[in-house]
Design an enzyme around this catalytic site. Sequence first.
Site, PDB file in Angstrom:
ATOM      1  N   LYS A 289       0.846  -1.212   0.000  1.00  0.00           N
ATOM      2  CA  LYS A 289       0.000   0.000   0.000  1.00  0.00           C
ATOM      3  C   LYS A 289       0.875   1.255   0.000  1.00  0.00           C
ATOM      4  O   LYS A 289       0.660   2.162  -0.803  1.00  0.00           O
ATOM      5  CB  LYS A 289      -0.920  -0.042   1.222  1.00  0.00           C
ATOM      6  CG  LYS A 289      -1.913   1.097   1.285  1.00  0.00           C
ATOM      7  CD  LYS A 289      -3.190   0.684   1.990  1.00  0.00           C
ATOM      8  CE  LYS A 289      -3.030   0.553   3.496  1.00  0.00           C
ATOM      9  NZ  LYS A 289      -2.903   1.852   4.186  1.00  0.00           N
ATOM     10  N   SER A 290       1.854   1.295   0.880  1.00  0.00           N
ATOM     11  CA  SER A 290       2.709   2.495   0.963  1.00  0.00           C
ATOM     12  C   SER A 290       3.424   2.735  -0.362  1.00  0.00           C
ATOM     13  O   SER A 290       3.497   3.864  -0.857  1.00  0.00           O
ATOM     14  CB  SER A 290       3.773   2.305   2.049  1.00  0.00           C
ATOM     15  OG  SER A 290       3.177   2.269   3.302  1.00  0.00           O
TER      16      SER A 290
ATOM     17  N   ARG B 203       2.990   5.866  -3.322  1.00  0.00           N
ATOM     18  CA  ARG B 203       4.176   6.620  -3.751  1.00  0.00           C
ATOM     19  C   ARG B 203       4.456   6.418  -5.241  1.00  0.00           C
ATOM     20  O   ARG B 203       4.938   7.323  -5.919  1.00  0.00           O
ATOM     21  CB  ARG B 203       5.384   6.212  -2.902  1.00  0.00           C
ATOM     22  CG  ARG B 203       5.294   6.776  -1.476  1.00  0.00           C
ATOM     23  CD  ARG B 203       6.083   5.932  -0.517  1.00  0.00           C
ATOM     24  NE  ARG B 203       6.180   6.504   0.815  1.00  0.00           N
ATOM     25  CZ  ARG B 203       5.285   6.325   1.797  1.00  0.00           C
ATOM     26  NH1 ARG B 203       4.193   5.612   1.572  1.00  0.00           N
ATOM     27  NH2 ARG B 203       5.470   6.857   2.993  1.00  0.00           N
TER      28      ARG B 203
ATOM     29  N   ARG C 109      -8.907  12.053  12.164  1.00  0.00           N
ATOM     30  CA  ARG C 109      -7.471  11.856  12.411  1.00  0.00           C
ATOM     31  C   ARG C 109      -6.695  13.179  12.386  1.00  0.00           C
ATOM     32  O   ARG C 109      -7.055  14.112  11.674  1.00  0.00           O
ATOM     33  CB  ARG C 109      -6.914  10.849  11.394  1.00  0.00           C
ATOM     34  CG  ARG C 109      -7.554   9.489  11.591  1.00  0.00           C
ATOM     35  CD  ARG C 109      -7.066   8.469  10.613  1.00  0.00           C
ATOM     36  NE  ARG C 109      -5.659   8.156  10.771  1.00  0.00           N
ATOM     37  CZ  ARG C 109      -4.986   7.343   9.966  1.00  0.00           C
ATOM     38  NH1 ARG C 109      -5.622   6.775   8.943  1.00  0.00           N
ATOM     39  NH2 ARG C 109      -3.719   7.103  10.167  1.00  0.00           N
TER      40      ARG C 109
ATOM     41  N   ASP D  69       1.714  -1.017  11.763  1.00  0.00           N
ATOM     42  CA  ASP D  69       0.399  -1.502  11.312  1.00  0.00           C
ATOM     43  C   ASP D  69       0.146  -2.952  11.708  1.00  0.00           C
ATOM     44  O   ASP D  69      -0.918  -3.495  11.414  1.00  0.00           O
ATOM     45  CB  ASP D  69       0.295  -1.366   9.781  1.00  0.00           C
ATOM     46  CG  ASP D  69       0.331   0.088   9.354  1.00  0.00           C
ATOM     47  OD1 ASP D  69      -0.121   0.941  10.132  1.00  0.00           O
ATOM     48  OD2 ASP D  69       0.825   0.380   8.249  1.00  0.00           O
TER      49      ASP D  69
ATOM     50  N   LYS E  46      -4.744   5.856  14.488  1.00  0.00           N
ATOM     51  CA  LYS E  46      -4.775   5.188  13.179  1.00  0.00           C
ATOM     52  C   LYS E  46      -6.216   5.187  12.649  1.00  0.00           C
ATOM     53  O   LYS E  46      -7.026   5.982  13.094  1.00  0.00           O
ATOM     54  CB  LYS E  46      -4.202   3.774  13.305  1.00  0.00           C
ATOM     55  CG  LYS E  46      -2.694   3.773  13.550  1.00  0.00           C
ATOM     56  CD  LYS E  46      -1.953   4.301  12.359  1.00  0.00           C
ATOM     57  CE  LYS E  46      -0.462   4.394  12.597  1.00  0.00           C
ATOM     58  NZ  LYS E  46       0.232   5.117  11.546  1.00  0.00           N
TER      59      LYS E  46
HETATM   60  C1  S3P Z   1       2.527   4.816   6.142  1.00  0.00           C
HETATM   61  C2  S3P Z   1       3.085   5.154   7.341  1.00  0.00           C
HETATM   62  C3  S3P Z   1       2.557   4.735   8.628  1.00  0.00           C
HETATM   63  C4  S3P Z   1       1.551   3.576   8.467  1.00  0.00           C
HETATM   64  C5  S3P Z   1       0.598   3.763   7.323  1.00  0.00           C
HETATM   65  C6  S3P Z   1       1.356   3.923   6.026  1.00  0.00           C
HETATM   66  C7  S3P Z   1       3.131   5.344   4.919  1.00  0.00           C
HETATM   67  O1  S3P Z   1       1.899   5.817   9.204  1.00  0.00           O
HETATM   68  O2  S3P Z   1       0.785   3.418   9.650  1.00  0.00           O
HETATM   69  O3  S3P Z   1      -0.270   2.642   7.191  1.00  0.00           O
HETATM   70  O4  S3P Z   1       2.836   4.825   3.823  1.00  0.00           O
HETATM   71  O5  S3P Z   1       3.925   6.289   5.009  1.00  0.00           O
HETATM   72  P1  S3P Z   1       2.756   6.917  10.040  1.00  0.00           P
HETATM   73  O6  S3P Z   1       3.853   7.329   9.157  1.00  0.00           O
HETATM   74  O7  S3P Z   1       1.822   8.049  10.295  1.00  0.00           O
HETATM   75  O8  S3P Z   1       3.167   6.179  11.261  1.00  0.00           O
END
Ligand code: S3P
Length: 671
Positions: free
Chosen positions: A28-29, A33, A129, A329, A356
């Site tokens: 996902k991250s 990006r 959030r 996560d 979260k």
């Molecule tokens: C993420 C960073 C994390 C994570 C989120 C995805 C990211 O959050 O919990 O699911 O893709 O940069 P934080 O950076 O706020 O801890």
Amino acid sequence: MPHTTTQTKMQSRTAAALKGKITVPGDKSISHRALIIASQVIGKTEISGLLEGDDVINTAKALRAMGVQIERTSPQHWVVQGVGVGGLAESSDILDMGNSGTGARLMMGLVAPYNFSTFFTGDESLRKRPMQRVIQPLSDMNVRFTARENNRLPLVVHGTLDTLPITYTLPVASAQIKSAILLAALNTAGITTVIEKEATRDHTERMLRHFGWQVETKTLPDGSIAISLEGRQSIPAIDRELLVPADPSSAAFVVVAALIVPDSDVIITNVAMNPLRTGLYDTLLEMGANITFQNRHIHCGEEVADIHVRYSHLKGVCVPAKRAPSMIDEYPILSIAASFAEGITTMNGLAELRVKESDRLAAIEAGLKENGVIAKASGDTLTIEGTKKPKGGGLVTTHFDHRIAMSFLVMGMASEQPVHIDDGTAITTSFPAFSEMMNSLGAAIAIDAVHNPLLSPAHPLVIAIDGPAASGKGTLARRIAEHLGYPYLDTGSIYRAVGLKIIYSNSNPYDKRAACEAALSITEQDLSNPRLRQEKIALAASIISAVPEVRSILLNFQRNFAKNSKGAVLDGRDIGTVVYPDADVKIFITADLETRAKRRHREVQGENIEVVYESVLNDLRERDERDASRSVAPLIPADDAFVIDTSHLNANEVFMKVLDIIRSKIKAKNS
Ligand code: S3P
């Protein structure tokens, strides 16, 4: 309060040993990006393996709203026509980032150095959030904001071309804040530096480098890390390809499920193994998990490996606070592993879990207690008393949080009683095919029939699955029918039943009249005769099935099957072309001759029957020729069939593909 009006209650009960080799969806991250950074170069980027969950789709929509051409060319394959740094256009509408904190925060940074304002909102969870964490550094860069009370969404980013470079020390370990600043820095003259006391996931830095940016990372004397980027760099205008590896946070659910369900043995391929994401795996190994990593390599700047996991006896451990950023996560699913471990597990440094997709600390504690596990969240620490086999039987409130939902469904796979969750709709944000994939391994996750559009669609479907011998159509069709709760008809068995009558009444299969009489007398009971599998019956069936009169007699039998309006799955060779030309879904399964021969050979050997491969190959070749050349109903795909070549796919992959097709048909029919 429910998040949506259509909640989907789900339950998970004792799973069979989980077995198989699977690929979980893209990270996902990295997917967020990939879309964002690809938009910032001039040129085309072809992305494969993109996660097609709601969160990432919302990021794609937001970029499109700002003039970036993004096209989905086939499943998980997307093409982004980059507009370059400074090339975004003002969106004419508010950007709805759905459930995604990452999408919202990264996009807020991206649009900051522009001469226009951008409006953001999100779903009920995202609107709760905190956004101050991004507003603060971007304000330091000279950007203004208008936000709701407590700096929540909806908010407006009043961008400016006069952003200032900053040096900013992150007050909380958050890759999202770091990334928002770095993305704003792309179009900011001068050097911007982010300092983090604890390392957080560095996908943004890695991907920027992969695309050609210079990003400097150095460790400072006090151990913190400084990441610097000079704005307005010139980046080569070339076409690129990018592969998104599988998500270790999604793989985590499969891994823990395999660890707690006895006799499980699962391989998950091509998983991102960025060391800043693998804290869960370190923890599970400390707990005694039998996990190995194979085929490690680097792809597009990210480490990748296959994970092999087997059922294990786990013991409780103490998880240090400093590990939190690398597994932030994964605490919900670690909590499930801890419930099945021997002894107490303590997890420290969990303050961020409060903000979260839900207050995860509270949600985990409540969910565990509901299922008979002793758990206590106090301050930023969570303590869980493992019981080897938790009671289960509870109804978990998920607060529209995908990871809470999936974690408790995993719990139900090995607890004494099934575990229920109030709503599984959020699962699509990160792992749309979670239940199907888990079930394909051996799990028993079900949707409350009342709410399940797949189990009780407004308009039940007739699904036709055709294909040559040994293509795997029978196994697939049976599984699809079971999954949907539809009646299933293996139409090949009707021809075999006719063949059986002929052979056992000592008639000649070439005698048309005898064949027609046998066809007229067929009933449903005839289809479950175990002798239908005999080779001599298959041969007789293949002869009588080439007789047009026999086929036309049997047509009614097949057409009556789906008359009950409960939906139906039929497999055969002419279902989509002749029997049900109006079928709602037509699938044509095929594979090259050698692959089918190998599969059939393996199958026969599995039944302890000695046959040489060459004779299987020759038989299949002959049957193919006869099927394709017979005058009536030759074996060809219907014009509107989805043709799936399974030569390089395993049974699970085929099943998932077909479910995807069916799902979109149901959506279209119900809308
Ligand atoms: C993420 C960073 C994390 C994570 C989120 C995805 C990211 O959050 O919990 O699911 O893709 O940069 P934080 O950076 O706020 O801890």
